[in-house]
Motif scaffolding. Sequence first.
Motif, PDB file in Angstrom:
ATOM      1  N   ASN A 146       0.794  -1.193   0.063  1.00  8.00           N
ATOM      2  CA  ASN A 146      -0.205   0.161   0.116  1.00  8.00           C
ATOM      3  C   ASN A 146       0.925   1.242  -0.026  1.00  8.00           C
ATOM      4  O   ASN A 146       0.241   2.399  -0.230  1.00  8.00           O
ATOM      5  CB  ASN A 146      -0.968   0.066   1.385  1.00  8.00           C
ATOM      6  N   ASN A 147       2.276   1.134   0.288  1.00  8.96           N
ATOM      7  CA  ASN A 147       3.219   2.119   0.339  1.00  8.96           C
ATOM      8  C   ASN A 147       3.322   2.840  -1.026  1.00  8.96           C
ATOM      9  O   ASN A 147       3.795   2.222  -2.018  1.00  8.96           O
ATOM     10  CB  ASN A 147       4.424   1.926   0.632  1.00  8.96           C
ATOM     11  N   ILE A 179       0.558   4.761  10.186  1.00  6.97           N
ATOM     12  CA  ILE A 179       1.654   4.155   9.832  1.00  6.97           C
ATOM     13  C   ILE A 179       2.686   3.892  10.908  1.00  6.97           C
ATOM     14  O   ILE A 179       2.827   5.092  11.790  1.00  6.97           O
ATOM     15  CB  ILE A 179       2.646   5.036   8.820  1.00  6.97           C
ATOM     16  N   PRO A 180       2.878   2.618  11.232  1.00 13.01           N
ATOM     17  CA  PRO A 180       3.641   2.446  12.706  1.00 13.01           C
ATOM     18  C   PRO A 180       4.993   2.772  12.423  1.00 13.01           C
ATOM     19  O   PRO A 180       5.608   2.387  11.607  1.00 13.01           O
ATOM     20  CB  PRO A 180       3.524   0.881  12.841  1.00 13.01           C
ATOM     21  N   LEU A 205       2.589   5.647  16.168  1.00 11.89           N
ATOM     22  CA  LEU A 205       1.486   5.865  14.984  1.00 11.89           C
ATOM     23  C   LEU A 205       1.313   7.015  14.413  1.00 11.89           C
ATOM     24  O   LEU A 205       0.367   7.797  14.918  1.00 11.89           O
ATOM     25  CB  LEU A 205       0.141   5.154  15.388  1.00 11.89           C
ATOM     26  N   LEU A 206       1.891   7.295  13.044  1.00 21.40           N
ATOM     27  CA  LEU A 206       1.894   8.655  12.562  1.00 21.40           C
ATOM     28  C   LEU A 206       0.710   8.531  11.580  1.00 21.40           C
ATOM     29  O   LEU A 206       0.164   7.306  11.113  1.00 21.40           O
ATOM     30  CB  LEU A 206       3.118   8.880  11.634  1.00 21.40           C
ATOM     31  N   PRO A 207       0.130   9.702  11.002  1.00 21.40           N
ATOM     32  CA  PRO A 207      -1.133   9.846  10.203  1.00 21.40           C
ATOM     33  C   PRO A 207      -0.473   9.077   8.884  1.00 21.40           C
ATOM     34  O   PRO A 207       0.695   9.465   8.317  1.00 21.40           O
ATOM     35  CB  PRO A 207      -1.290  11.414   9.908  1.00 21.40           C
ATOM     36  N   GLY A 208      -1.509   8.311   8.165  1.00 19.51           N
ATOM     37  CA  GLY A 208      -1.441   7.462   7.013  1.00 19.51           C
ATOM     38  C   GLY A 208      -2.124   8.226   5.797  1.00 19.51           C
ATOM     39  O   GLY A 208      -2.761   9.195   6.302  1.00 19.51           O
ATOM     40  N   ALA A 209      -2.088   7.639   4.770  1.00 22.87           N
ATOM     41  CA  ALA A 209      -2.855   7.821   3.791  1.00 22.87           C
ATOM     42  C   ALA A 209      -4.434   8.075   3.896  1.00 22.87           C
ATOM     43  O   ALA A 209      -5.150   9.003   3.553  1.00 22.87           O
ATOM     44  CB  ALA A 209      -2.712   7.077   2.315  1.00 22.87           C
TER      45      ALA A 209
END
Length: 254
Positions: free
Chosen positions: A42-43, A150-151, A156-160
């Motif tokens: 998914n990246n 995003i781990p 846990l940072l904000p993801g898409a």
Amino acid sequence: MYKGYLIDLDGTVYRGKEPIPAAKNFIEKLQEKGLPFLFLTNNTTKTPETVQKNLSENFDIHVPASTIFTAGNATVDYMNHQNKGRTVYVVGAPGLVELILASGFQWEETNPDYVVVGLDPGIDYEKMTIATLAVQKGAHFIGTNPDKNIPTERGLLPGAGSLVAFFETSTGVKPTIIGKPETAIMDSAIERLGLAKEEVLMVGDNYLTDIQAGIRNGVDTLLVLSGFTQKEEVPQLPTAPTYVLESLADWSIL
């Protein structure tokens, strides 16, 4: 039993910068047998060529870039199949922008045919404004993947998925989601393998994305307990994976 494999990367082949030795051996066995496979991720922040270089230089896994299939690749396939035009505005990392423009789409900020939203570490209010106005005018709104976080070593940072949720709120438009566990990325990946769904095995460490991608789309699944989903969670999973293994070292490739 299986003629082709779809394989997750982070948590399955490596954990961050840490290699998973069983995964390297697993890939080498597939290569020895001549079995086709795709790394399915998914990246969208990196191009397949960048991922290829990372695998080679940092994990001693040597594969062609054509074996790396990102949600960005699946997004391009989806837009090509939709055939609604060739202009696009992208909220995303340079790797995603580069991939889409290299595929023949033209950059347009005012009236694009598509607005694509992926993880964008350089997001700012102007990008948000341009994308919001374009979707409000009728651009087809696409989210590359639903991952809300995003781990990382920081947490846990904000993801898409978090950015996609912002634009869904600001536009009132529900997006088309491409990445795992959705259908678009699975259909594109299986088409690239040139196999039927029942001939393919989805391998991953994350039940919510990798394994659900298989379950929702009629593809057998192998949950490997080397990353996100933990052993104690397995008995409570709503739909069991086809197979569950501690390590890819325990899988026999026929």
